[in-house]
Design an enzyme around this catalytic site. Structure first.
Site, short mmCIF file in Angstrom:
data_model
loop_
_atom_site.label_atom_id
_atom_site.label_comp_id
_atom_site.label_asym_id
_atom_site.label_seq_id
_atom_site.Cartn_x
_atom_site.Cartn_y
_atom_site.Cartn_z
N VAL A 1 12.80 -10.96 -0.23
CA VAL A 1 13.73 -10.28 0.67
C VAL A 1 13.61 -10.98 2.01
O VAL A 1 12.50 -11.19 2.52
CB VAL A 1 13.35 -8.79 0.82
CG1 VAL A 1 14.29 -8.11 1.81
CG2 VAL A 1 13.35 -8.09 -0.53
N GLU B 1 -16.00 -4.02 -0.04
CA GLU B 1 -15.93 -4.21 -1.50
C GLU B 1 -16.01 -5.70 -1.87
O GLU B 1 -16.63 -6.07 -2.85
CB GLU B 1 -14.64 -3.57 -2.04
CG GLU B 1 -14.66 -2.05 -1.91
CD GLU B 1 -13.58 -1.36 -2.73
OE1 GLU B 1 -12.41 -1.68 -2.52
OE2 GLU B 1 -13.92 -0.51 -3.56
C1 LIG Z 1 -9.12 -5.60 -1.52
C2 LIG Z 1 -8.42 -4.32 -1.16
C3 LIG Z 1 -9.00 -3.11 -1.52
C4 LIG Z 1 -8.32 -1.92 -1.24
N1 LIG Z 1 -8.89 -0.75 -1.67
C5 LIG Z 1 -8.20 0.39 -1.54
C6 LIG Z 1 -8.72 1.60 -2.10
O1 LIG Z 1 -9.82 1.62 -2.69
N2 LIG Z 1 -7.98 2.72 -1.98
C7 LIG Z 1 -6.75 2.73 -1.36
O2 LIG Z 1 -6.09 3.79 -1.33
N3 LIG Z 1 -6.23 1.61 -0.79
C8 LIG Z 1 -6.93 0.45 -0.86
N4 LIG Z 1 -6.41 -0.71 -0.32
C9 LIG Z 1 -5.12 -0.65 0.42
C10 LIG Z 1 -3.92 -0.64 -0.52
O3 LIG Z 1 -4.00 -1.72 -1.41
C11 LIG Z 1 -2.60 -0.71 0.26
O4 LIG Z 1 -2.56 0.33 1.19
C12 LIG Z 1 -1.42 -0.57 -0.73
O5 LIG Z 1 -1.35 -1.71 -1.56
C13 LIG Z 1 -0.09 -0.37 0.00
O6 LIG Z 1 0.92 -0.19 -0.95
P1 LIG Z 1 2.42 -0.62 -0.63
O7 LIG Z 1 3.24 -0.27 -1.83
O8 LIG Z 1 2.83 -0.09 0.68
O9 LIG Z 1 2.34 -2.20 -0.45
P2 LIG Z 1 1.82 -3.30 -1.46
O10 LIG Z 1 1.02 -2.70 -2.53
O11 LIG Z 1 1.24 -4.36 -0.60
O12 LIG Z 1 3.18 -3.84 -2.11
C14 LIG Z 1 4.14 -4.56 -1.39
C15 LIG Z 1 4.92 -5.40 -2.40
O13 LIG Z 1 6.02 -6.00 -1.74
C16 LIG Z 1 6.08 -7.38 -2.09
N5 LIG Z 1 6.71 -8.07 -0.97
C17 LIG Z 1 6.23 -8.18 0.30
N6 LIG Z 1 7.12 -8.85 1.05
C18 LIG Z 1 8.16 -9.16 0.26
C19 LIG Z 1 9.40 -9.83 0.47
N7 LIG Z 1 9.74 -10.30 1.66
N8 LIG Z 1 10.23 -9.96 -0.58
C20 LIG Z 1 9.91 -9.47 -1.81
N9 LIG Z 1 8.77 -8.82 -2.06
C21 LIG Z 1 7.91 -8.66 -1.04
C22 LIG Z 1 4.63 -7.79 -2.31
O14 LIG Z 1 4.55 -8.95 -3.11
C23 LIG Z 1 4.10 -6.54 -3.01
O15 LIG Z 1 4.34 -6.60 -4.39
C24 LIG Z 1 -7.06 -1.93 -0.54
C25 LIG Z 1 -6.49 -3.15 -0.15
C26 LIG Z 1 -7.16 -4.33 -0.44
C27 LIG Z 1 -6.52 -5.64 -0.02
#
Ligand SMILES: Cc1cc2nc3c(=O)[nH]c(=O)nc-3n(C[C@H](O)[C@H](O)[C@H](O)COP(=O)(O)OP(=O)(O)OC[C@H]3O[C@@H](n4cnc5c(N)ncnc54)[C@H](O)[C@@H]3O)c2cc1C
Length: 395
Positions: A75, A162
């Site tokens: 996007v 972690e």
């Molecule tokens: C190592 C690690 C451990 C974690 N542990 C925990 C935990 O134990 N418990 C917890 O609750 N949270 C944890 N978190 C935090 C959690 O992963 C995030 O808060 C969560 O992933 C957010 O979800 P989201 O759907 O908002 O975004 P995301 O899961 O980041 O999804 C965003 C999606 O959008 C896609 N995207 C981004 N930009 C574009 C674009 N321009 N065009 C097309 N696609 C795009 C990405 O590829 C991705 O698939 C952790 C994070 C990390 C990195």
């Protein structure tokens, strides 16, 4: 039939898509990849545990209805005034939009961090960390450069802690494999705040600190990183540390596309949303997960977590269904299921539904939460598909 577009297939976007499928509503899901990766577990493959294939699922394996369209692509722009988004493939119109584009790294203006540090935020970056660490150990004997055996992790929230837990168990294995001196390995976790894991109670935090130290992790809390050079970090204390591996886990802000679209945002660039998760600017745009600024019961924005993103995704999809059925919208309420942090394979700390767990019980609870998540994506079929792949690396 309304034209619904979901942007992003992370925890928020997937939950929204699965819920819309259950309601029988067609949608188009646009995502950078044609798979969904398990971000909350990325420290495991990055730190040498298990094969990477266990940490993602193909979107078509989850979204199996003919009316669920998946479009792989980036996007590039949101145009909410025109009800359009611009992707690599061109423009896409919508009646309703669910924005679930996740986060971007927050470097807090630390010079050199963006240029020189590795990040842990996707399957690719997890693989980069894994390969970088292994290469450093594998090449140690070429020049006996001890900074190749020093790994520096900035940030001691969930991601940093972690990751250190995993690395602490993997590095001795690597040392054996490449014949490098075990005594020269250094794994340092640096945190500017006074404590690690600020979301946990003192008791759990102390248990986590003690487990990390026992595994050989050097914890530097209350110490800010002021500058990063190539293979080197400068600290506020004046100390300078040479390390071939520098990893930054210190913070996130919203995906920049949100602010660029002109939506009202909070200081972290997250779209301001109302109690129904609609953008305060456009009622046909729902924003969820790390991209959204939703005020929790304590009057502060919900912290960016996978569990909040998934609950918001469910809820936004349900509210969309309500709109299309002419029913009133329901306000979103976040239910905090707790937090579990793994520190290596067999130790964890956390609190689930108010119950504290330390050690193996916390690890088992974390394993159970993985199965529960797979179940939410596709029931027993999905659990068998991914857990059937469970095998340690090299076995
Ligand atoms: C190592 C690690 C451990 C974690 N542990 C925990 C935990 O134990 N418990 C917890 O609750 N949270 C944890 N978190 C935090 C959690 O992963 C995030 O808060 C969560 O992933 C957010 O979800 P989201 O759907 O908002 O975004 P995301 O899961 O980041 O999804 C965003 C999606 O959008 C896609 N995207 C981004 N930009 C574009 C674009 N321009 N065009 C097309 N696609 C795009 C990405 O590829 C991705 O698939 C952790 C994070 C990390 C990195």
């Amino acid at each position: 039939m309304a034209n619904i577009v979901i942007l992003g297939a992370g925890y928020g976007g997937m939950a929204a898509a699965v819920e819309l499928e259950k309601s029988g509503l067609p949608f188009t899901l646009v995502n950078k990849h044609d798979y969904h990766y398990f971000t909350t577990l990325l420290h495991e493959p990055a730190g040498g545990r298990n094969e990477f294939e266990q940490y993602y699922v193909n979107l078509h394996d989850v979204l199996r209805r003919e009316s669920s369209l998946v479009q792989k692509g980036m996007v590039k722009e949101l145009r909410p005034k025109e009800n359009k988004v611009v992707t690599e493939q061109g423009e896409l119109s919508y009646d309703y939009l669910v924005v679930a584009l996740g986060n971007a790294p927050e470097f807090f203006g630390i010079p050199g961090m963006k240029e020189h540090a590795l990040l842990l935020r996707s399957l690719e970056t997890a693989q980069q960390i894994h390969d970088h660490v292994e290469r450093a150990f594998a090449s140690y004997h070429q020049d006996q450069d001890e900074s190749k055996l020093r790994i520096l992790v900035g940030g001691a929230g969930l991601t940093g802690v972690e990751l250190c837990g995993e690395l602490a168990e993997w590095l001795p294995e690597l040392a054996g494999q490449y014949g490098v001196p075990f005594s020269k390995i250094e794994l340092i976790n640096i945190e500017a705040a006074p404590t690690i894991l600020p979301m946990l109670s003192d008791e759990l935090r102390e248990a986590a600190e003690s487990a990390l130290r026992k595994k050989g992790v050097k914890l530097l809390t209350g110490v800010a990183i002021t500058k990063v050079n190539r293979d080197q970090v400068e600290l506020k204390t004046g100390e300078v540390i040479d390390a071939k591996t520098i990893i930054w886990t210190g913070g996130v802000r919203a995906n920049p596309l949100i602010a660029e679209a002109g939506l009202q945002t909070d200081p972290r660039g997250r779209a301001m949303v109302n109690e129904y998760l609609q953008s305060v600017d456009f009622s046909n745009v729902f924003v969820i997960g790390d991209s959204a600024s939703f005020t929790g019961e304590d009057g502060r924005p919900l912290p960016p977590t996978g569990q909040a993103a998934a609950q918001m995704g469910d809820h936004a999809a349900q509210n969309l269904t309500h709109i299309l059925q002419g029913r009133p919208l329901e306000p979103f309420r976040f239910v905090n299921m707790g937090t579990l942090a793994s520190i290596g394979h067999e130790f964890g700390v956390g609190s689930v539904k108010g119950l504290n767990a330390v050690g193996v019980p916390a690890s088992l609870m974390k394993e159970a939460s993985k199965v529960k998540y797979l179940w939410s994506l596709g029931g027993l079929r999905m659990v068998s598909l991914k857990r059937g792949q469970l095998k340690r690396k090299g076995s």
